[in-house]
Design a protein around this motif. Structure first.
Motif, PDB file in Angstrom:
ATOM      1  N   ALA A  20       0.728  -1.396  -0.089  1.00 54.17           N
ATOM      2  CA  ALA A  20       0.276   0.165  -0.354  1.00 54.17           C
ATOM      3  C   ALA A  20       0.909   1.172  -0.370  1.00 54.17           C
ATOM      4  O   ALA A  20       1.706   1.016   0.231  1.00 54.17           O
ATOM      5  CB  ALA A  20      -0.704   0.397   1.361  1.00 54.17           C
ATOM      6  N   VAL A  75      -6.556  -3.314   4.806  1.00 54.72           N
ATOM      7  CA  VAL A  75      -5.902  -1.846   3.884  1.00 54.72           C
ATOM      8  C   VAL A  75      -5.560  -3.526   3.077  1.00 54.72           C
ATOM      9  O   VAL A  75      -4.558  -3.853   2.968  1.00 54.72           O
ATOM     10  CB  VAL A  75      -5.150  -1.283   3.977  1.00 54.72           C
ATOM     11  N   HIS A  76      -6.451  -2.926   1.684  1.00 51.45           N
ATOM     12  CA  HIS A  76      -5.925  -3.704   0.600  1.00 51.45           C
ATOM     13  C   HIS A  76      -4.913  -3.009  -0.309  1.00 51.45           C
ATOM     14  O   HIS A  76      -4.538  -1.720   0.309  1.00 51.45           O
ATOM     15  CB  HIS A  76      -6.748  -3.602  -0.371  1.00 51.45           C
ATOM     16  N   THR A 112      -4.327   0.387  -2.126  1.00 47.59           N
ATOM     17  CA  THR A 112      -4.551   1.320  -1.394  1.00 47.59           C
ATOM     18  C   THR A 112      -3.781   2.317  -1.045  1.00 47.59           C
ATOM     19  O   THR A 112      -2.483   2.290  -1.054  1.00 47.59           O
ATOM     20  CB  THR A 112      -5.431   1.037  -0.364  1.00 47.59           C
ATOM     21  N   LEU A 166     -10.878  -0.933   3.382  1.00 49.51           N
ATOM     22  CA  LEU A 166     -10.611  -0.047   3.004  1.00 49.51           C
ATOM     23  C   LEU A 166      -9.671  -1.506   1.212  1.00 49.51           C
ATOM     24  O   LEU A 166      -8.748  -1.501   1.381  1.00 49.51           O
ATOM     25  CB  LEU A 166      -9.129   0.867   2.108  1.00 49.51           C
ATOM     26  N   ALA A 216      -9.076  -0.360  -5.562  1.00 51.53           N
ATOM     27  CA  ALA A 216      -8.444   0.086  -4.288  1.00 51.53           C
ATOM     28  C   ALA A 216      -8.841   1.317  -4.458  1.00 51.53           C
ATOM     29  O   ALA A 216      -8.491   2.228  -5.195  1.00 51.53           O
ATOM     30  CB  ALA A 216      -7.513  -0.395  -3.888  1.00 51.53           C
TER      31      ALA A 216
END
Length: 173
Positions: A74, A90-91, A94, A108, A119
């Motif tokens: 990320a 969280v992806h 992202t 996310l 994302a």
């Protein structure tokens, strides 16, 4: 253009926004993220590979102990504040801007198995309320607020507030 500060300088900067200091689990997750992501600046080789193995262990430790999934792939800006730990996903694709706030149980992520790398992109100073879900390749503008338990599936303009399921946009005064 000056070089980007190293991971330790970023961690010190991140610590300044946490009232609990080193006791904040969100800071632990962010510190592990900063150290893990820093390896991408090194050329491929044995050092980067060993660093990668240690990074994966650190990321898994944070997931198990803190309940925060913050992958090193990320892109996270400066001074991210994770207000309350637990249930944060969280992806890996992202993007999170500077001075953002995530609260507990935030997701996310991607919206479809057909497009797994889509994302959310969060601008600067975005606040995401507890239990909010932001899915797909949506853009959240600077200074936007995502309300608690909102489900965001479309772009949110800068300075707006998104509330509800599905989220509707309210302009701030």
């Amino acid at each position: 253009m000056s070089p980007s500060p190293g991971p330790f300088a970023r961690i010190r900067e991140d610590r300044a926004v946490y009232r609990e200091g080193w006791w904040a689990q969100g800071l632990w997750a962010l510190a592990i993220y900063r150290l893990a992501a820093a390896r991408y600046a090194r050329p491929r080789g044995i050092v980067r590979s060993l660093w990668g193995g240690a990074a994966k262990l650190g990321v898994k430790w944070v997931e198990c102990v803190c309940g925060i999934s913050l992958p090193d792939s990320a892109t996270i800006g400066r001074r991210l504040r994770i207000e309350h730990f637990g249930g944060i996903i969280v992806h890996g694709a992202t993007v999170i801007g500077d001075d953002c706030v995530l609260r507990q149980n935030v997701t996310l992520g991607n919206r479809s198995e057909d497009r797994p790398m889509e994302a959310p992109i969060l601008g600067d100073r975005v606040q995401v309320g507890a239990g909010a879900v932001i899915l797909g390749a949506v853009r959240i503008g600077d200074d936007a607020i995502i309300g608690a338990n909102a489900v965001v599936l479309h772009d949110v303009p800068a300075g707006a507030v998104a509330v509800g399921n599905p989220a509707r946009i309210l302009e701030r005064r």
